[in-house]
Design a protein around this motif. Structure first.
Motif, PDB file in Angstrom:
ATOM      1  N   LEU A  31      12.583  18.565  24.598  1.00 36.74           N
ATOM      2  CA  LEU A  31      11.368  18.145  23.920  1.00 36.74           C
ATOM      3  C   LEU A  31      11.742  17.146  22.836  1.00 36.74           C
ATOM      4  CD1 LEU A  31       9.798  21.655  23.117  1.00 36.74           C
ATOM      5  CD2 LEU A  31       9.278  20.185  25.075  1.00 36.74           C
ATOM      6  N   LEU A  32      10.859  16.228  22.563  1.00 31.39           N
ATOM      7  CA  LEU A  32      10.943  15.421  21.351  1.00 31.39           C
ATOM      8  C   LEU A  32       9.879  15.987  20.429  1.00 31.39           C
ATOM      9  CD1 LEU A  32      12.043  13.054  19.685  1.00 31.39           C
ATOM     10  CD2 LEU A  32      10.312  11.592  20.782  1.00 31.39           C
ATOM     11  N   VAL A  33      10.314  16.486  19.273  1.00 34.14           N
ATOM     12  CA  VAL A  33       9.413  17.164  18.341  1.00 34.14           C
ATOM     13  C   VAL A  33       9.361  16.384  17.036  1.00 34.14           C
ATOM     14  CG1 VAL A  33       9.006  19.306  17.036  1.00 34.14           C
ATOM     15  CG2 VAL A  33       9.949  19.421  19.358  1.00 34.14           C
ATOM     16  N   ARG A  34       8.139  16.125  16.560  1.00 38.26           N
ATOM     17  CA  ARG A  34       7.958  15.575  15.211  1.00 38.26           C
ATOM     18  C   ARG A  34       8.036  16.761  14.249  1.00 38.26           C
ATOM     19  NH1 ARG A  34       3.137  13.600  15.563  1.00 38.26           N
ATOM     20  NH2 ARG A  34       2.125  15.300  14.464  1.00 38.26           N
ATOM     21  N   VAL A  35       9.046  16.781  13.434  1.00 43.23           N
ATOM     22  CA  VAL A  35       9.319  17.926  12.569  1.00 43.23           C
ATOM     23  C   VAL A  35       8.312  17.968  11.420  1.00 43.23           C
ATOM     24  CG1 VAL A  35      11.020  19.006  11.037  1.00 43.23           C
ATOM     25  CG2 VAL A  35      11.761  17.922  13.185  1.00 43.23           C
ATOM     26  N   ASP A  36       7.711  19.126  11.245  1.00 39.43           N
ATOM     27  CA  ASP A  36       6.785  19.332  10.136  1.00 39.43           C
ATOM     28  C   ASP A  36       7.441  20.123   9.020  1.00 39.43           C
ATOM     29  OD1 ASP A  36       4.649  21.170   8.715  1.00 39.43           O
ATOM     30  OD2 ASP A  36       3.586  19.389   9.448  1.00 39.43           O
ATOM     31  N   SER A  37       8.131  21.206   9.369  1.00 42.82           N
ATOM     32  CA  SER A  37       8.771  22.080   8.379  1.00 42.82           C
ATOM     33  C   SER A  37      10.139  22.510   8.896  1.00 42.82           C
ATOM     34  CB  SER A  37       7.915  23.330   8.128  1.00 42.82           C
ATOM     35  OG  SER A  37       6.663  22.969   7.587  1.00 42.82           O
ATOM     36  N   VAL A  38      11.023  22.836   7.950  1.00 36.22           N
ATOM     37  CA  VAL A  38      12.369  23.290   8.316  1.00 36.22           C
ATOM     38  C   VAL A  38      12.722  24.540   7.536  1.00 36.22           C
ATOM     39  CG1 VAL A  38      13.208  20.999   8.964  1.00 36.22           C
ATOM     40  CG2 VAL A  38      13.481  21.797   6.611  1.00 36.22           C
ATOM     41  N   GLY A  39      13.627  25.315   8.086  1.00 38.71           N
ATOM     42  CA  GLY A  39      14.189  26.455   7.378  1.00 38.71           C
ATOM     43  C   GLY A  39      15.430  26.011   6.623  1.00 38.71           C
ATOM     44  N   ALA A  40      15.672  26.625   5.501  1.00 36.64           N
ATOM     45  CA  ALA A  40      16.881  26.351   4.718  1.00 36.64           C
ATOM     46  C   ALA A  40      17.641  27.658   4.583  1.00 36.64           C
ATOM     47  CB  ALA A  40      16.522  25.786   3.348  1.00 36.64           C
ATOM     48  N   ASN A  41      18.766  27.747   5.248  1.00 34.79           N
ATOM     49  CA  ASN A  41      19.559  28.971   5.289  1.00 34.79           C
ATOM     50  C   ASN A  41      20.890  28.793   4.572  1.00 34.79           C
ATOM     51  OD1 ASN A  41      17.938  30.757   7.224  1.00 34.79           O
ATOM     52  ND2 ASN A  41      18.079  28.835   8.344  1.00 34.79           N
ATOM     53  N   PHE A  42      21.488  29.911   4.189  1.00 37.73           N
ATOM     54  CA  PHE A  42      22.773  29.862   3.502  1.00 37.73           C
ATOM     55  C   PHE A  42      23.830  29.165   4.361  1.00 37.73           C
ATOM     56  CE2 PHE A  42      26.840  31.926   2.216  1.00 37.73           C
ATOM     57  CZ  PHE A  42      26.931  31.337   0.972  1.00 37.73           C
ATOM     58  N   PHE A  43      23.804  29.402   5.677  1.00 38.50           N
ATOM     59  CA  PHE A  43      24.809  28.764   6.518  1.00 38.50           C
ATOM     60  C   PHE A  43      24.639  27.242   6.569  1.00 38.50           C
ATOM     61  CE2 PHE A  43      21.525  29.679   9.692  1.00 38.50           C
ATOM     62  CZ  PHE A  43      21.434  28.471  10.359  1.00 38.50           C
ATOM     63  N   ASP A  44      23.421  26.750   6.297  1.00 36.87           N
ATOM     64  CA  ASP A  44      23.236  25.294   6.224  1.00 36.87           C
ATOM     65  C   ASP A  44      24.045  24.703   5.074  1.00 36.87           C
ATOM     66  OD1 ASP A  44      21.341  24.922   8.388  1.00 36.87           O
ATOM     67  OD2 ASP A  44      19.832  25.865   7.099  1.00 36.87           O
ATOM     68  N   ILE A  45      24.100  25.436   3.964  1.00 40.26           N
ATOM     69  CA  ILE A  45      24.916  24.983   2.826  1.00 40.26           C
ATOM     70  C   ILE A  45      26.391  25.026   3.192  1.00 40.26           C
ATOM     71  CG2 ILE A  45      25.608  25.493   0.443  1.00 40.26           C
ATOM     72  CD1 ILE A  45      22.728  26.517   0.007  1.00 40.26           C
ATOM     73  N   LEU A  46      26.818  26.113   3.811  1.00 42.37           N
ATOM     74  CA  LEU A  46      28.221  26.206   4.237  1.00 42.37           C
ATOM     75  C   LEU A  46      28.579  25.078   5.200  1.00 42.37           C
ATOM     76  CD1 LEU A  46      28.549  30.067   4.826  1.00 42.37           C
ATOM     77  CD2 LEU A  46      29.314  28.748   2.838  1.00 42.37           C
ATOM     78  N   LEU A  47      27.651  24.742   6.097  1.00 41.61           N
ATOM     79  CA  LEU A  47      27.899  23.695   7.077  1.00 41.61           C
ATOM     80  C   LEU A  47      28.152  22.349   6.410  1.00 41.61           C
ATOM     81  CD1 LEU A  47      27.819  23.146  10.234  1.00 41.61           C
ATOM     82  CD2 LEU A  47      25.513  22.289   9.809  1.00 41.61           C
ATOM     83  N   ILE A  48      27.321  21.964   5.428  1.00 42.86           N
ATOM     84  CA  ILE A  48      27.493  20.648   4.791  1.00 42.86           C
ATOM     85  C   ILE A  48      28.724  20.595   3.890  1.00 42.86           C
ATOM     86  CG2 ILE A  48      25.034  20.089   4.958  1.00 42.86           C
ATOM     87  CD1 ILE A  48      24.817  20.731   1.921  1.00 42.86           C
ATOM     88  N   GLN A  49      29.226  21.785   3.501  1.00 48.78           N
ATOM     89  CA  GLN A  49      30.443  21.854   2.686  1.00 48.78           C
ATOM     90  C   GLN A  49      31.713  21.925   3.531  1.00 48.78           C
ATOM     91  OE1 GLN A  49      29.485  25.401   0.438  1.00 48.78           O
ATOM     92  NE2 GLN A  49      28.687  24.204  -1.279  1.00 48.78           N
TER      93      GLN A  49
END
Length: 197
Positions: A31-49
């Protein structure tokens, strides 16, 4: 389209940059989805670090949980359908390509914001409480970090299963949030001797 792009490991979310990148092209099963909202999880922070077990190649767009509107359909989802889902990376963008098997229709009773936080937090809490611990009505359940995404989901699930919930949080300001979701008692785990209360 605009997206958060990580070119090297960063200290935290304040170091992230928004860039203009091309809209992705979906494959046949995506699917191609136009993103409206996202979740922000602790692992997202770990991922960018660079501290998470998965380390995507640079550059990448972080973000796993999302909700939005289908722009190009596939499988059971037609253009215009409201969906939520998850993907290893890519949700912190205006558009995302994702296999249709990784998406679910958003019930009419939920907003985009509510749906964006469902895919990871609720199954995690459900698996821990119901499948693993097999909680029963009237049992006491202590939920650590009860004001976070997985914690709030655990409070709600335990309450729905008839359990008595104690919410452990890091500040008294979070007590009302946990009580509103079903916690009977709240404790601040930063208080000395909190386990004796």
């Amino acid at each position: 389209m605009r997206a958060i792009v990580v070119k090297n490991w960063v200290k935290g979310p304040a170091d992230l940059e928004v860039k203009d990148i091309p809209v992705p092209t979906p494959r046949d099963h995506e699917l191609l989805v136009r993103v409206d909202s996202v979740g922000a999880n602790f692992f997202d922070i770990l991922l960018i670090q660079g501290k998470y077990q998965i380390k995507p190649p640079f550059p990448f767009t972080p973000g796993a949980e999302f909700s939005g509107t289908v722009v190009r359909g596939s499988g059971p989802f037609k253009t215009g359908a409201r969906v939520f889902g998850s993907t290893p990376t890519g949700a912190y963008a205006e558009y995302i390509c994702v296999p249709h098997e990784q998406c679910f229709a958003i019930p009419s009773t939920l907003s985009f914001e509510q749906a964006a936080g469902l895919y990871i937090t609720y199954p995690t809490s459900f698996a821990g409480l119901v499948l693993r611990a097999r909680v029963q009505p009237n049992e006491w359940v202590l939920v650590h970090a009860a004001a976070g995404g997985v914690g709030l989901a655990a409070v709600q699930i335990a309450k729905a299963r008839g359990c008595r919930v104690i919410a452990a949080v890091g500040s008294q300001e979070k007590f009302n949030v946990c009580r509103a979701q079903g916690a009977m008692h709240c404790v601040n785990y930063r208080d000395e001797n909190w386990t004796q209360r």
